[in-house]
Design a protein around this motif. Structure first.
Motif, short mmCIF file in Angstrom:
data_model
loop_
_atom_site.label_atom_id
_atom_site.label_comp_id
_atom_site.label_asym_id
_atom_site.label_seq_id
_atom_site.Cartn_x
_atom_site.Cartn_y
_atom_site.Cartn_z
N PHE B 53 0.95 -1.31 -0.19
CA PHE B 53 -0.02 -0.02 0.27
C PHE B 53 0.84 1.14 -0.02
O PHE B 53 2.02 1.16 0.39
N ALA B 54 0.46 2.29 -0.27
CA ALA B 54 1.19 3.56 -0.20
C ALA B 54 0.33 4.79 0.27
O ALA B 54 0.35 5.23 1.35
N CYS B 55 -0.89 5.17 -0.41
CA CYS B 55 -1.29 6.47 -0.01
C CYS B 55 -2.49 6.49 0.77
O CYS B 55 -2.71 7.21 1.68
N ARG B 56 -3.05 5.19 0.79
CA ARG B 56 -4.26 4.96 1.72
C ARG B 56 -5.48 5.65 1.59
O ARG B 56 -6.45 5.75 2.32
N VAL B 57 -5.46 6.45 0.33
CA VAL B 57 -6.55 7.23 0.07
C VAL B 57 -7.27 7.15 -1.43
O VAL B 57 -7.88 7.94 -1.97
N GLY B 58 -6.77 5.99 -1.90
CA GLY B 58 -7.28 5.73 -3.36
C GLY B 58 -6.63 6.30 -4.49
O GLY B 58 -7.32 6.80 -5.35
N GLY B 61 -3.05 3.25 -6.05
CA GLY B 61 -3.56 2.00 -6.79
C GLY B 61 -2.71 0.72 -6.60
O GLY B 61 -2.70 -0.16 -7.31
N SER B 62 -2.13 0.73 -5.08
CA SER B 62 -1.18 -0.33 -4.95
C SER B 62 -1.75 -1.52 -3.91
O SER B 62 -1.11 -2.19 -3.79
N CYS B 63 -2.95 -1.25 -3.44
CA CYS B 63 -3.55 -1.96 -2.33
C CYS B 63 -4.68 -2.95 -2.76
O CYS B 63 -5.01 -3.42 -2.00
N THR B 74 -8.26 -2.01 -1.13
CA THR B 74 -8.59 -2.23 0.13
C THR B 74 -8.44 -0.96 1.05
O THR B 74 -9.47 -1.03 2.17
N CYS B 75 -7.98 0.00 0.48
CA CYS B 75 -7.74 1.01 1.62
C CYS B 75 -9.09 2.04 1.43
O CYS B 75 -9.46 2.69 2.31
N ARG B 76 -10.06 1.69 0.31
CA ARG B 76 -11.17 2.50 0.34
C ARG B 76 -12.41 1.49 0.40
O ARG B 76 -13.59 1.93 -0.05
N GLN B 148 -8.82 8.56 -15.57
CA GLN B 148 -8.53 8.60 -14.43
C GLN B 148 -8.13 7.19 -13.53
O GLN B 148 -8.09 6.92 -12.53
N CYS B 149 -7.42 6.44 -14.54
CA CYS B 149 -6.81 5.09 -14.26
C CYS B 149 -5.85 5.18 -13.03
O CYS B 149 -4.84 5.95 -13.38
N ILE B 150 -6.06 4.56 -11.88
CA ILE B 150 -4.88 4.47 -10.98
C ILE B 150 -4.03 3.30 -11.12
O ILE B 150 -3.04 2.97 -10.16
N GLY B 151 -4.50 2.49 -11.96
CA GLY B 151 -3.38 1.25 -12.21
C GLY B 151 -3.40 0.39 -11.25
O GLY B 151 -2.40 -0.38 -10.85
#
Ligand code: SF4
Ligand code: SF4
Ligand code: FES
Lengths: 112, 241
Positions: B53-58, B61-63, B74-76, B148-151
């Protein structure tokens, strides 16, 4: 097959699907009308035999089915059986030829 | 509001492809996300649990993981929404090789972006005036709708065609290609279309819209892929492909 070839295959399948949609509808409506009208086999043959219209219609139907069905089977073979490549293409072509031959035999039987 | 003693019966995938689920009881909390649950296990029970995970706010795109059978960011994702019976099963994303625990190898996912020519190819230099792109033009609107893709690869993990045909570029890479095909400043439209046609590209898509249903950013890769099919057909009829 090259990606470009694959695209042509896709286009051919979509185009034949569009034609088949019309053919199947006409075919089914004709069947229902004939059955409800109580037409006998002989009466039906009397109308189809020697008719260039029905001959053309069913010839187009057979050609499209002979293109569409093997291409669909080819995709199913690739995705569900992981069967791709030349052998799969050859098998699908052979199937298409069988459909074409059987189809034209049927067209000849009802229109010639 | 959950009672403090209320427990969440959580099963988490441990190990590689041949791993197994391990059970943990995690205290329920208000507004708890699935990522919070994983973090709690890693901090309080087993620091060797691997996840990303990284940003925890969506945004990053890593989580993304498989939560109760479906891929989600999962963070959102709130526990209350996906585990009404206090049972949670967390596994790595499908359709990608497992590295360990909840971490998958994203290389093939991003390699496919490159194969789909997902990079912008400028036609102007920094010495040219800034391009004027009308935001209301149909091309720009189509690109904006998909940009707006977060990959996160949630779409990639949802797609049956990816599972059936490992060469398939997949919804995210094709969606990216579409944003560039509709970008009037881009200089390699034709090459990009040739890169995305065929049975490893847009023509393999069955339009069954699972990617679109699951995309957390509410994008529609299915629409983008249909656009690519249309653009490719027109280009082929014009003899450009
Ligand atoms: S619509 Fe296409 S890309 Fe999306 S999940 Fe279905 S087959 Fe995959
Ligand atoms: S299209 Fe949606 S689901 Fe797919 S990677 Fe981008 S944000 Fe994630
Ligand atoms: S941690 Fe960045 S999107 Fe979830």
């Amino acid at each position: 097959m090259s990606p470009r070839g694959e695209m042509r295959v896709w286009l051919a399948q979509r185009a034949t699907a569009a034609v088949l949609a019309v053919c199947v509808t006409v075919h089914l409506v004709t069947l229902i009308v004939a059955v409800h009208g109580g037409l006998s086999a002989a009466a039906i043959l009397g109308r189809t035999r020697g008719s260039p219209g029905w001959m053309t219609f069913y010839a187009v139907f057979v050609v499209c089915a002979a293109i569409h069905a093997p291409l669909g089977l080819r995709t199913i073979a690739a995705e569900w059986l992981s069967w791709r490549g030349r052998a799969a293409d050859a098998a699908c072509t052979a199937f298409g030829i069988v459909v074409l031959v059987l189809g034209f035999r049927a067209v000849a039987a009802v229109t010639l | 509001m959950p009672r403090p003693e209320q427990l969440l019966h959580t099963r988490v995938w441990r190990g590689g492809t041949d791993g197994q689920f391990q059970s943990y009881d995690v205290p329920r909390q208000e507004s708890q996300t699935v990522l919070d649950v994983v973090t709690w296990i890693q901090r309080r029970v087993d620091p060797s649990l691997a996840y990303r995970f990284a940003c925890r706010v969506g945004m990053c795109g890593s989580c993304a993981m498989t939560v109760n059978g479906l891929p989600r960011w999962t963070c959102r994702t709130h526990v209350a929404r996906v585990a009404p019976d206090d049972r949670l099963e967390i596994a790595p994303l499908a359709n990608l090789p497992i590295v360990r625990d909840l971490v998958v190898d994203m290389r093939e996912f991003f390699d496919k972006w490159r194969e789909a020519k997902g990079q912008f190819v400028p036609t102007a230099t920094r010495h040219d005036p800034i391009a004027r792109v009308c935001p209301d033009s149909p091309a720009r609107r189509a690109a904006d709708a998909a940009i707006q893709c977060i990959g996160c690869a949630v779409c990639y993990a949802s797609c049956d065609v990816v599972a059936w045909n490992p060469k398939y570029l997949g919804p995210a890479a094709l969606n990216r290609a579409w944003t560039l095909v509709r970008d009037e400043r881009d200089g390699e439209r034709r090459q990009r279309l040739s890169a995305v046609v065929g049975d490893a590209g847009c023509h393999a898509c069955h339009t069954h819209t699972l990617c679109t249903e699951r995309c957390p950013m509410h994008l529609s890769p299915t629409t983008s892929i249909a656009g690519l099919k249309r653009a490719a057909a027109i280009a082929a009829l014009r003899g450009e492909l």
